[in-house]
Design a protein around this motif. Structure first.
Motif, PDB file in Angstrom:
ATOM      1  N   TRP A 233     -20.355   3.198 -10.205  1.00 16.63           N
ATOM      2  CA  TRP A 233     -20.417   4.053  -9.024  1.00 16.63           C
ATOM      3  C   TRP A 233     -19.095   4.799  -8.896  1.00 16.63           C
ATOM      4  CZ3 TRP A 233     -19.160  -1.069  -8.846  1.00 16.63           C
ATOM      5  CH2 TRP A 233     -18.002  -1.425  -8.139  1.00 16.63           C
ATOM      6  N   ARG A 234     -19.134   5.913  -8.211  1.00 24.48           N
ATOM      7  CA  ARG A 234     -17.928   6.701  -8.016  1.00 24.48           C
ATOM      8  C   ARG A 234     -17.072   6.067  -6.932  1.00 24.48           C
ATOM      9  NH1 ARG A 234     -16.446  12.126  -9.198  1.00 24.48           N
ATOM     10  NH2 ARG A 234     -18.572  12.631  -9.839  1.00 24.48           N
ATOM     11  N   GLY A 235     -15.821   5.732  -7.286  1.00 28.70           N
ATOM     12  CA  GLY A 235     -14.914   5.146  -6.312  1.00 28.70           C
ATOM     13  C   GLY A 235     -14.319   6.204  -5.400  1.00 28.70           C
ATOM     14  N   LYS A 236     -13.594   5.773  -4.395  1.00 30.06           N
ATOM     15  CA  LYS A 236     -12.995   6.714  -3.447  1.00 30.06           C
ATOM     16  C   LYS A 236     -11.908   7.563  -4.092  1.00 30.06           C
ATOM     17  CE  LYS A 236     -14.193   3.842   0.507  1.00 30.06           C
ATOM     18  NZ  LYS A 236     -13.755   2.998   1.639  1.00 30.06           N
ATOM     19  N   HIS A 237     -11.398   7.102  -5.247  1.00 29.35           N
ATOM     20  CA  HIS A 237     -10.411   7.895  -5.991  1.00 29.35           C
ATOM     21  C   HIS A 237     -11.088   8.909  -6.908  1.00 29.35           C
ATOM     22  CE1 HIS A 237     -11.760   4.848  -8.644  1.00 29.35           C
ATOM     23  NE2 HIS A 237     -10.672   4.117  -8.740  1.00 29.35           N
ATOM     24  N   THR A 238     -12.419   8.940  -6.887  1.00 32.21           N
ATOM     25  CA  THR A 238     -13.311   9.839  -7.639  1.00 32.21           C
ATOM     26  C   THR A 238     -13.582   9.370  -9.063  1.00 32.21           C
ATOM     27  OG1 THR A 238     -11.751  11.461  -8.606  1.00 32.21           O
ATOM     28  CG2 THR A 238     -12.434  11.814  -6.298  1.00 32.21           C
ATOM     29  N   LEU A 239     -12.939   8.294  -9.524  1.00 32.39           N
ATOM     30  CA  LEU A 239     -13.216   7.749 -10.838  1.00 32.39           C
ATOM     31  C   LEU A 239     -14.434   6.826 -10.774  1.00 32.39           C
ATOM     32  CD1 LEU A 239      -9.554   6.782 -11.788  1.00 32.39           C
ATOM     33  CD2 LEU A 239     -10.794   8.842 -12.481  1.00 32.39           C
ATOM     34  N   LEU A 240     -15.021   6.567 -11.930  1.00 32.63           N
ATOM     35  CA  LEU A 240     -16.171   5.672 -11.970  1.00 32.63           C
ATOM     36  C   LEU A 240     -15.689   4.226 -11.966  1.00 32.63           C
ATOM     37  CD1 LEU A 240     -19.289   6.229 -12.214  1.00 32.63           C
ATOM     38  CD2 LEU A 240     -19.069   5.353 -14.548  1.00 32.63           C
ATOM     39  N   LEU A 241     -16.364   3.380 -11.207  1.00 37.73           N
ATOM     40  CA  LEU A 241     -16.039   1.958 -11.125  1.00 37.73           C
ATOM     41  C   LEU A 241     -17.227   1.126 -11.592  1.00 37.73           C
ATOM     42  CD1 LEU A 241     -14.179   1.743  -7.704  1.00 37.73           C
ATOM     43  CD2 LEU A 241     -13.268   0.971  -9.901  1.00 37.73           C
ATOM     44  N   ASN A 242     -16.897   0.020 -12.245  1.00 38.14           N
ATOM     45  CA  ASN A 242     -17.910  -0.883 -12.754  1.00 38.14           C
ATOM     46  C   ASN A 242     -17.548  -2.310 -12.340  1.00 38.14           C
ATOM     47  OD1 ASN A 242     -18.853  -2.843 -15.027  1.00 38.14           O
ATOM     48  ND2 ASN A 242     -20.107  -1.015 -15.359  1.00 38.14           N
TER      49      ASN A 242
ATOM     50  N   CYS B 122      -6.778   2.648  -2.988  1.00 39.07           N
ATOM     51  CA  CYS B 122      -6.415   3.790  -3.828  1.00 39.07           C
ATOM     52  C   CYS B 122      -5.859   4.943  -2.987  1.00 39.07           C
ATOM     53  CB  CYS B 122      -7.620   4.252  -4.643  1.00 39.07           C
ATOM     54  SG  CYS B 122      -9.062   4.762  -3.668  1.00 39.07           S
ATOM     55  N   ILE B 123      -6.429   5.147  -1.825  1.00 42.75           N
ATOM     56  CA  ILE B 123      -5.969   6.225  -0.942  1.00 42.75           C
ATOM     57  C   ILE B 123      -4.579   5.909  -0.409  1.00 42.75           C
ATOM     58  CG2 ILE B 123      -6.442   7.453   1.217  1.00 42.75           C
ATOM     59  CD1 ILE B 123      -9.420   6.853   0.755  1.00 42.75           C
ATOM     60  N   ASP B 124      -4.385   4.680   0.002  1.00 38.07           N
ATOM     61  CA  ASP B 124      -3.120   4.279   0.621  1.00 38.07           C
ATOM     62  C   ASP B 124      -1.951   4.312  -0.364  1.00 38.07           C
ATOM     63  OD1 ASP B 124      -4.646   3.833   2.875  1.00 38.07           O
ATOM     64  OD2 ASP B 124      -4.820   1.667   2.528  1.00 38.07           O
ATOM     65  N   VAL B 125      -2.199   3.982  -1.626  1.00 37.11           N
ATOM     66  CA  VAL B 125      -1.097   3.815  -2.582  1.00 37.11           C
ATOM     67  C   VAL B 125      -0.714   5.114  -3.280  1.00 37.11           C
ATOM     68  CG1 VAL B 125      -2.401   3.295  -4.689  1.00 37.11           C
ATOM     69  CG2 VAL B 125      -0.212   2.150  -4.245  1.00 37.11           C
ATOM     70  N   CYS B 126      -1.533   6.118  -3.247  1.00 40.01           N
ATOM     71  CA  CYS B 126      -1.249   7.357  -3.982  1.00 40.01           C
ATOM     72  C   CYS B 126       0.095   7.940  -3.544  1.00 40.01           C
ATOM     73  CB  CYS B 126      -2.352   8.385  -3.753  1.00 40.01           C
ATOM     74  SG  CYS B 126      -2.039   9.956  -4.602  1.00 40.01           S
ATOM     75  N   PRO B 127       1.047   8.087  -4.467  1.00 38.27           N
ATOM     76  CA  PRO B 127       2.404   8.524  -4.092  1.00 38.27           C
ATOM     77  C   PRO B 127       2.454   9.893  -3.439  1.00 38.27           C
ATOM     78  CG  PRO B 127       2.381   7.627  -6.320  1.00 38.27           C
ATOM     79  CD  PRO B 127       0.953   7.787  -5.907  1.00 38.27           C
ATOM     80  N   THR B 128       1.548  10.787  -3.850  1.00 34.36           N
ATOM     81  CA  THR B 128       1.593  12.162  -3.342  1.00 34.36           C
ATOM     82  C   THR B 128       0.462  12.467  -2.370  1.00 34.36           C
ATOM     83  OG1 THR B 128       0.343  12.841  -5.290  1.00 34.36           O
ATOM     84  CG2 THR B 128       2.746  13.057  -5.407  1.00 34.36           C
ATOM     85  N   LYS B 129      -0.286  11.439  -1.987  1.00 41.09           N
ATOM     86  CA  LYS B 129      -1.418  11.586  -1.057  1.00 41.09           C
ATOM     87  C   LYS B 129      -2.411  12.632  -1.578  1.00 41.09           C
ATOM     88  CE  LYS B 129       0.505   8.499   1.407  1.00 41.09           C
ATOM     89  NZ  LYS B 129       0.015   7.111   1.214  1.00 41.09           N
ATOM     90  N   ALA B 130      -2.731  12.515  -2.857  1.00 38.99           N
ATOM     91  CA  ALA B 130      -3.650  13.469  -3.480  1.00 38.99           C
ATOM     92  C   ALA B 130      -5.105  13.191  -3.125  1.00 38.99           C
ATOM     93  CB  ALA B 130      -3.476  13.429  -5.001  1.00 38.99           C
ATOM     94  N   ILE B 131      -5.408  11.923  -2.776  1.00 40.03           N
ATOM     95  CA  ILE B 131      -6.781  11.592  -2.354  1.00 40.03           C
ATOM     96  C   ILE B 131      -6.841  11.893  -0.866  1.00 40.03           C
ATOM     97  CG2 ILE B 131      -8.596   9.843  -2.353  1.00 40.03           C
ATOM     98  CD1 ILE B 131      -6.869   8.321  -4.451  1.00 40.03           C
TER      99      ILE B 131
END
Length: 357
Positions: A158-167, A201-210
């Protein structure tokens, strides 16, 4: 067709794919979201994302006759990875480790494009030997195809909140590839999503790209800034990049599902050139010839020596904030202060300014 699908999946696993699934190619539900993403300019300088318009969501327009996608997953965590790999990777981002360069995990070994395309072609050859000539084309991040959408529909995750696929069994540390084909194979069902209320994933992104769940502003993403961006890295992001010189794994490292990430069954993705523990100063000293020779067969080579130096200059500048002994670092920067490239000179000057504060 049912028996053929079972056989294709078995062949795929023999060729090193961790999973093989099949889906139809109706991606019409993705079109509005993709158009909105482009309209906001979130693709930045990745003009190729817009160049083919909605053909990305219409595989049959890309390869006439297509009715199915054979979608594959290939794990890329190095073979010798143990249970502590995530903590080691997080440690690389610690300020005290900032004299070392951090290269995204997927890029430390062989170029995945070559590995997956070759094995997908071998799979196609086996199918042709079994049923005769058929219509197909193989891809891996190499054509206007919505790979994640196809993989999600095929049930690879499924697509994760970071937009990558998760399994559930493999996290997100894997490559995707597909074979678009005209064979009317039975399809697999998609799986349900399991991100829940997690926002790691949203919280840790250094540049708040998500910028919102399932929405990435690539212009802010460190992977985009260090790989896709051809010009100057915006000032507002330079200090946030830290020692990441090619890509960024933060959203994956802190995703709980990646405790299930699987080591690759192939040695293609094992570390080359010591890129899991390389000194920024050492990498910055590489000539263009050394860069091209040392990174032959690596995905890093595609950004070229100039952008490689640009990225490392930023990393060297960021060692100042970590209080790293600056004598060697300043000397390395000064040695390229008059580099023939204006892009390199600009980022070297910025880095030297950080050490002058």
């Amino acid at each position: 067709m049912v028996a053929l699908a079972v056989t294709i999946k078995a062949w795929g696993r023999e060729l090193g794919f961790a999973d093989v699934r099949i889906t139809d190619v109706d991606l019409s539900q993705q079109e509005a979201g993709f158009e909105a993403w482009l309209a906001h300019g979130y693709h930045g300088e990745m003009d190729y994302m817009a160049a083919h318009g909605l053909k990305r969501a219409r595989p049959a327009e890309l390869v006439p006759g297509t009715i199915r996608s054979i979608s594959v997953r290939m794990d890329y965590l190095p073979q010798d990875s143990d249970a502590a790999w995530r903590q080691r990777e997080k440690n690389r981002l610690h300020p005290n480790a900032s004299h070392s360069a951090t290269v995204s995990l997927y890029a430390r070994g062989r170029d995945y494009h070559k590995v997956l395309r070759s094995r997908l072609q071998q799979l196609a050859d086996r199918i042709a030997a079994e049923i005769g000539p058929f219509g197909y084309r193989v891809f891996t991040d190499s054509a206007p195809v919505m790979e994640v959408a196809l993989a999600q529909k095929a049930g690879l995750g499924w697509r994760g909140k970071h937009t990558l696929l998760l399994n559930r069994e493999a996290g997100s540390l894997f490559f995707l590839g597909e074979m678009l084909t005209d064979i009317p194979l039975p399809t697999d069902a998609p799986v349900t999503a399991h991100c829940g209320q997690c926002s790691a994933c949203i919280d840790v992104c250094p540049t708040k790209a998500i910028i919102a769940p399932y929405t990435l502003d690539a212009r802010r993403c460190i992977s985009y800034l260090t790989i896709e961006l051809k010009g100057s890295i915006p000032l507002e992001f330079r200090s946030l990049i830290g020692n990441r010189v090619y890509g960024c794994d933060d959203c994956q490292l802190f995703c709980p599902w990646n405790k299930f990430a699987q080591p690759s069954t192939l040695n293609d993705f094992d570390v080359r050139n010591g890129l899991d523990n390389a000194s920024l100063v050492t990498l910055f000293s590489w000539t263009e010839a050394q860069f091209n020779e040392g990174l032959q067969g690596s995905p890093i080579r595609r950004i070229g020596h100039e952008r490689w130096l640009r990225n490392i200059a930023v990393g060297l500048g960021n060692t100042a904030a970590a209080g790293v002994n600056a004598v060697e670092i300043i000397a390395a920067l000064q040695a390229r202060a008059d580099d023939p490239s204006a892009l390199v000179r600009e980022h070297v000057a910025w880095a030297l300014e950080q050490h002058a504060v």
